[in-house]
Design a protein around this motif. Structure first.
Motif, short mmCIF file in Angstrom:
data_model
loop_
_atom_site.label_atom_id
_atom_site.label_comp_id
_atom_site.label_asym_id
_atom_site.label_seq_id
_atom_site.Cartn_x
_atom_site.Cartn_y
_atom_site.Cartn_z
N HIS A 178 0.84 -1.20 0.00
CA HIS A 178 0.00 0.00 0.00
C HIS A 178 0.88 1.25 0.00
CE1 HIS A 178 0.34 1.14 4.35
NE2 HIS A 178 0.48 -0.16 4.54
N ASP A 187 6.31 2.74 6.01
CA ASP A 187 5.07 1.95 6.00
C ASP A 187 4.10 2.62 5.02
OD1 ASP A 187 2.76 0.53 6.44
OD2 ASP A 187 2.48 1.18 8.51
N GLU A 198 -5.03 1.72 2.82
CA GLU A 198 -4.83 0.63 3.79
C GLU A 198 -4.91 1.16 5.21
OE1 GLU A 198 -2.97 -2.17 6.53
OE2 GLU A 198 -2.31 -0.13 6.14
N GLU A 199 -4.36 2.35 5.42
CA GLU A 199 -4.27 2.88 6.78
C GLU A 199 -5.63 3.23 7.38
OE1 GLU A 199 -1.79 2.54 8.48
OE2 GLU A 199 -0.06 2.44 7.14
N HIS A 225 4.55 4.25 12.00
CA HIS A 225 3.47 5.26 12.01
C HIS A 225 3.90 6.61 12.61
CE1 HIS A 225 -0.40 2.78 11.18
NE2 HIS A 225 0.60 2.38 10.45
MN MN Z 1 0.37 1.13 8.74
#
Ligand code: MN
Ligand code: MN
Length: 453
Positions: free
Chosen positions: A92, A252, A281-282, A428
């Motif tokens: 992602h 990420d 995705e997050e 994150h």
């Molecule tokens: Mn993530």
């Protein structure tokens, strides 16, 4: 038993997970990391990543390769090959960040500010008082699309969410739980501070609007049809005296997207291979650009069309059933200051190579894709044969928390799926930490997967 016999037995029977640097080509790894730093410093949104990959495709694609883009936010690179099904690596390209609200601009106490709404799982305190940049698009009333990127150039100003001074935060922040100490509605960005030369009300806001109009030709209403994201205005940097780690915004999951496209371009594959990069995705993979959308189906249909195969429901189902997938996403590496959230025998470690995660989800394996022993066995064989340094990893102790990836949505198409990517520290955060060795081993793992039968 003799000492030598015991050693022999140990070497034969015990699974040992070693630091990859003990046997590694330092120069190759460091050179690869420099290419990655270029990429990760430039690609701070899903749109920018799609544009970057699409541009690179022009120079690096082989004859017959093609790509499919979905709404400028997802991309699939495809190389046709023999056999049934595809070898898919899916990552992602969205990352936790802060979005502007749709009517963001206001003035309070003679400062022009922007309302925000955070995107994905952030720890709010990490985003106060760091340099921030604005990236995105504004769609004007007449349909013109304006690209925005302010805060990255040396000459650009940056934006800041101002925190409260410690002298006065005792009651309002310090005595509260971390989660409650900082309110989302106080995460406003400083946009301007100088009034238009008049004693008009909201003269600071008006001055900002005047400047925005001069630079971009926009009016306040145009924010309503804009997607402007607030991201760290920080360059990727080597971390540590030995420079073994990279800190950057958005590892990420753009580190996996990067490794998948490198593997795609470099692989000498026989099978049909696909590098898929999706958005959202997050925030749960929803919407028409998330992994739950039918975009993957469009890609499969395009593959079957180009292979001259039938496009009926059964053919598509058969194709999916025979496909194998690496859900390319990161894991949380053990941070020595917070060991207690991990169970050490199943934790992943920086510098121990790419991580295979059999299942994700949380306590009780809820919301998990749980890859089959057969598929994990096959991937293990592929990695071992190719000399890939890899480890297994579970995201924290069973009752500690957890998290998901797009694996379960892909698995719902009846494909074999397992999670596979590097482990990060400070995932994150605005400045996540990855290992250069793990980055390189992730690339090697993905390439080996594409090149396997
Ligand atoms: Mn993530
Ligand atoms: Mn991720």
């Amino acid at each position: 038993m003799k000492k030598e016999e015991i050693k022999e037995l140990k070497d034969k029977l015990i699974y040992e997970n070693k630091n990859g640097w003990l046997q590694a080509e330092r120069d190759t790894i460091f050179n690869f990391a420099e290419t990655y730093k270029q990429f990760i410093g430039k690609c701070k949104t899903e749109r920018e990543t799609v544009d970057f990959v699409r541009e690179e495709f022009k120079d690096r694609a082989k004859d017959g390769d093609f790509f499919v883009v979905n709404r400028g936010k997802c991309i699939a690179l495809v190389r046709l090959g023999e056999g049934d099904g595809m070898k898919l690596i899916a990552s992602h390209i969205d990352a936790p960040r802060i979005d502007l609200k749709q009517n963001p601009l206001f003035e309070d106490e003679e400062l022009a500010l922007l309302h925000t709404h955070y995107y994905g799982g952030i720890k709010k305190y990490q985003w106060f008082n760091i340099p921030l940049a604005l990236h995105g698009v504004i769609v004007k009333g007449n349909g013109d699309v304006i690209q925005v990127n302010i805060g990255e150039d040396e000459q650009d100003p940056v934006f800041v969410i101002p925190d409260l001074l410690p002298h006065l935060s005792h009651k309002i922040q310090d005595e509260k739980k971390v989660k409650e100490a900082l309110e989302a509605e106080k995460m406003n960005l400083i946009m301007g501070s100088t009034p238009l030369n008049s004693d008009e009300k909201e003269a600071v806001k008006l001055n900002v609007l005047k400047m925005l109009n001069e630079r971009y030709g926009i009016i306040e209403e145009d924010f309503i049809s804009a997607e402007i994201t607030v991201v760290p205005a920080m360059e990727p940097k080597d971390v540590g005296f030995d420079r073994g780690l990279i800190a950057a915004y958005g590892h990420d999951d753009r580190i996996c997207a990067f490794c998948s496209k490198e593997a795609f371009f470099e692989a000498d594959s026989k099978r049909t291979i696909v590098a898929l990069m999706v958005d959202k995705e997050e925030i749960g993979s929803d919407g028409n650009t998330g992994a739950k959308s039918r975009f993957l189906l469009d890609v499969v249909v395009e593959i079957l069309k180009r292979k001259g195969e039938s496009l009926d429901f059964i053919s598509v189902s058969e194709f999916l059933k025979k496909s194998e997938v690496l859900s390319a996403d990161v894991n949380g590496a053990l941070n020595p200051m917070y060991k207690e959230v991990h169970e050490k025998d199943n934790a992943s470690y920086l510098n121990h190579g790419v991580v295979l995660t059999k299942f994700t989800g949380h306590g009780g394996k809820y919301m998990a894709n749980d890859a089959s022993a057969e598929f994990v066995g096959k991937i293990r064989r592929i990695f071992n044969d190719a000399g890939v340094k890899w480890q297994i990893g579970e995201l924290g102790k069973v009752d500690e928390g957890g998290g998901g990836t797009i694996a379960k949505y892909l698995a719902a198409w009846n494909m074999d799926v397992v999670d596979c990517g590097p482990a990060l520290i400070s995932m994150h955060s605005p400045f996540e930490i990855a290992s250069k060795l793990d980055l390189f081993e992730t690339f090697k793992a993905y390439r080996a997967f594409y090149e396997s039968e």
